[in-house]
Design an enzyme around this catalytic site. Structure first.
Site, PDB file in Angstrom:
ATOM      1  N   CYS A 208       1.081  -1.200   0.005  1.00  0.00           N
ATOM      2  CA  CYS A 208       0.085   0.023  -0.034  1.00  0.00           C
ATOM      3  C   CYS A 208       0.721   1.419   0.056  1.00  0.00           C
ATOM      4  O   CYS A 208       0.533   2.345  -0.548  1.00  0.00           O
ATOM      5  CB  CYS A 208      -0.772   0.069   0.989  1.00  0.00           C
ATOM      6  SG  CYS A 208       0.027   0.064   2.935  1.00  0.00           S
ATOM      7  N   HIS A 250      -1.783   1.022   7.299  1.00  0.00           N
ATOM      8  CA  HIS A 250      -2.247   1.261   5.780  1.00  0.00           C
ATOM      9  C   HIS A 250      -2.014   2.650   5.317  1.00  0.00           C
ATOM     10  O   HIS A 250      -1.811   3.384   5.987  1.00  0.00           O
ATOM     11  CB  HIS A 250      -3.622   0.819   5.570  1.00  0.00           C
ATOM     12  CG  HIS A 250      -4.188   0.602   4.264  1.00  0.00           C
ATOM     13  ND1 HIS A 250      -3.523  -0.142   3.285  1.00  0.00           N
ATOM     14  CD2 HIS A 250      -5.405   1.164   3.877  1.00  0.00           C
ATOM     15  CE1 HIS A 250      -4.285  -0.042   2.158  1.00  0.00           C
ATOM     16  NE2 HIS A 250      -5.216   0.871   2.439  1.00  0.00           N
ATOM     17  N   ASP A 265      -8.406   4.875  -2.519  1.00  0.00           N
ATOM     18  CA  ASP A 265      -7.514   3.853  -2.107  1.00  0.00           C
ATOM     19  C   ASP A 265      -6.888   3.030  -3.333  1.00  0.00           C
ATOM     20  O   ASP A 265      -7.891   2.081  -3.636  1.00  0.00           O
ATOM     21  CB  ASP A 265      -8.015   3.117  -1.065  1.00  0.00           C
ATOM     22  CG  ASP A 265      -6.971   2.029  -0.545  1.00  0.00           C
ATOM     23  OD1 ASP A 265      -6.136   1.714  -1.073  1.00  0.00           O
ATOM     24  OD2 ASP A 265      -7.178   1.672   0.555  1.00  0.00           O
TER      25      ASP A 265
END
Length: 648
Positions: A208, A250, A265
């Protein structure tokens, strides 16, 4: 959950440090207020910068940077950075044609105009109006771009079809989601991992942190303000009821479009990983592009609460306690679930869950991997589920849904909700037959198949004497078939059908049910087009319960193919006749020339006001048949009914 969180503590090259045990931990971020000033340990203390650059530019392209100093700092001459006219080259783009590229100012912190009301107002899944159809040409173009020479070259190619801020962000989003995959190897082995934008581009994979780094740099080159955010996520590996402590797990992005901040995202937009976190599956997810902040907070909690873009903001405790809805929940048009807490307790062995939606949606569920211990009913705008765990303790409850247009057998149910059910006591009476199919009872779905105005709208029918009668109006030209099922009763399939008498009167159909004994039974209903010679399709079912242990109804008489669905038996209804008795027959049949009852002897029935009537003696026989002579000019008879005679 299905999406990738990248619970991925980064290597030191990406702002994380090693804890000495081979684990990477995030370095504590510097605390800054809304103006970007670093804040020390006490909330009222501020460390002011010694200089504050101010950039000014004229409409002719002249740029001047002025430094403003505090009173105790000696003044220095103003330094002119550039007086060149026209477009400026970015330092990282030397040697390239940079027409159309813009430098971006430092991202401003979110303000009042960026905030959205919480909770969600159910108006839109996006934080700004977006017409996905208008993106089709741009999306197709972005997917075909295949440049890895540099991030700058890639952005330059993407911007050939993107003009507005929104189009630029969309092109970057689509490219990353479809060309960068989650690095499951790097997730387990941080030494093989790099989250630098150029490395992510060359390798075509990252976690991520790398997704967010690449997105931020590409936006910067494209002249769009973008900020990489970090925080906690309810993604892969999340357990209901868990708390979040320590470092962030994250990363995602905020982009500044048309004067307002928006969230996205790209990691979760690209696909998902399996339970063992060893295989990545590319599965594009539109939901995480410019997601409405009141929905984004469902599984993203930023370190800086200002980046929730919500009013009011949620506390970490509220985030932990809130119900987790998957992206499928919203993309399927679902609106709300009840209860709104992820952990629920049974009361007297029962717990209830319901879901609201805008239109007809199909649902199913799994409690500890099976759907045997519950009753789910479809409503016009949602569903209701009563569950009865057959063991005490904590149980995982999963709710699945799919759009009604995916009614074909290949339609896939997606998990939309998860609960933990805490059961302190078991309702042992609530044991349902294994043949019970979810959902139970009539619904908008059965109405769509032609079963209108059901006499029994609830999923469960309670009978004390073991008998019940159901009626429907048929809205289509269909044939109906029904059968009765029970666990451990030795009720064979053919006998299950013989405990139901089916009568059709015009567009009305009646199902008379006589139970063979007490217990729980499933009444299944099938249909097909009357003109279709093919098989019957399952439509829906009921649960029929009877607690009276004295109930013991015999089956109805066996019918043959010549027995038409609009014929009706008035008497005798029992398929088992007494021995050595005179038995009265009364049958409603049309278009028949003659009717005979064959026992030891043959007894003709007479036609009287639409019914065939007469008496038969059962002495000396084990079986009794009803035969019809359809045409007076023919000499042969057809069997339509068969009765059995009690043994002496």
């Amino acid at each position: 959950m299905g999406a990738v969180t990248g619970q991925d503590n980064q290597p030191s090259s990406t702002g994380l440090e090693d804890d000495g045990n081979g684990n990477s931990r995030s370095q504590p971020p510097q605390r800054r207020d809304l103006n970007g000033w670093r804040v020390s340990g006490q909330p009222w203390e501020q460390t002011k910068p010694k200089t504050k650059p101010i950039t000014s530019g004229s409409d002719k392209g002249t740029q001047v940077t002025v430094e403003i100093h505090s009173e105790d700092t000696p003044l220095k001459p103003i330094r002119i950075l550039s007086l060149e006219k026209g477009s400026q080259r970015l330092p990282g783009l030397r040697g390239h044609n940079n027409k159309g590229f813009q430098g971006t100012e430092a991202p401003r912190p979110p303000g009042a105009k960026d905030l959205h009301a919480y909770p969600w107002d159910k108006s839109s899944l996006k934080s700004m109006p977006v017409d996905l159809q208008q993106f089709k040409k741009l999306d197709d173009y972005a997917l075909k771009v295949n440049i890895k020479s540099s991030v700058e070259d890639l952005v330059k190619a993407l911007l050939k079809q993107a003009r507005t801020e929104l189009e630029k962000v969309r092109a970057i989003w689509m490219w990353i989601c479809h060309h960068i995959e989650y690095d499951v190897v790097g997730y387990h082995n941080k030494s093989q991992l790099s989250s630098k934008a150029e490395d992510v581009l060359q390798m075509g994979k990252s976690i991520c942190e790398g997704y967010a780094e690449l997105f931020e740099q590409m936006c910067s080159i494209a002249g769009v303000q973008c900020k990489k955010l970090s925080g906690h996520a309810k993604g892969h590996g999340y357990k209901i009821g868990q708390t979040f402590t320590g470092n962030s797990d994250h990363a995602w992005n905020a982009v500044y479009i048309e004067g307002r901040w928006h969230l996205l995202d790209s990691t979760w937009g690209s696909g998902s990983v399996d339970d063992s976190f060893t295989t990545f599956t590319r599965r594009y997810n539109e939901f995480y592009f410019l997601t409405h902040p009141a929905l984004f907070i469902n599984n993203h909690f930023p370190d800086n609460s200002n980046w929730q873009l919500l009013k009011p903001t949620l506390t970490l405790k509220e985030f932990e306690n809130n119900m987790l809805h998957s992206s499928n929940f919203y993309t399927l048009g679902l609106l709300a679930s009840h209860p709104e807490t992820p952990i629920i307790q049974t009361v007297n062995g029962k717990a209830s869950v319901s879901v609201d939606c805008r239109s007809g949606t199909l649902f199913t569920f799994k409690l500890k991997g099976t759907d045997e211990h519950g009753l789910m009913t479809l409503k016009k705008h949602g569903m209701k589920l009563d569950i009865y765990p057959q063991e005490t303790g904590r149980h995982k409850l999963e709710i699945f849904a799919k759009p009604s247009k995916a009614e074909a057998s290949d339609g896939v149910y997606s998990c939309v909700l998860e609960y933990v059910v805490e059961c302190e006591s078991v309702d042992e009476a609530a044991r349902f037959p294994k043949d019970l199919h979810q959902p139970v009872g009539p619904s908008w779905f059965s109405e769509r198949q032609g079963f209108l105005r059901p006499s029994h709208r609830e999923p469960t029918i309670h009978t004390n004497d073991g008998r019940c009668s159901l009626t429907f109006t048929l809205g289509k030209d269909i044939s109906v078939l029904s059968s009765l099922h029970a666990d451990g009763s030795g009720l064979a399939e053919d006998m299950g059908r013989r405990h139901i008498m089916q009568i059709r009167r015009g567009n009305q159909i009646e199902l008379k049910v006589h139970l063979p004994h007490a217990g729980n039974f499933v009444l299944k209903i099938y249909s097909k087009k009357r003109s279709d010679p093919g098989n019957y399709d399952y439509i829906f079912n009921y649960l029929i319960t009877c607690l009276n242990t004295e109930v013991k109804w015999p089956a109805f008489p066996q019918s043959y193919s010549k027995w038409m669905e609009d014929y009706e038996i008035l008497e005798p209804l029992s398929g088992l006749l007494p021995a050595n008795r005179n038995v009265q027959f009364k049958l409603k049949m049309h278009g028949i020339a003659k009717v005979l009852v064959q026992a030891e002897n043959t007894y003709p029935l007479t036609h009287n006001r639409g019914c065939w009537e007469g008496t038969c003696n059962t002495s000396g026989c084990r079986e009794v048949f009803v035969m019809v002579h359809e045409n007076a000019n023919h000499s042969f008879y057809s069997h339509v009914l068969k009765y059995e005679v009690e043994t002496q």
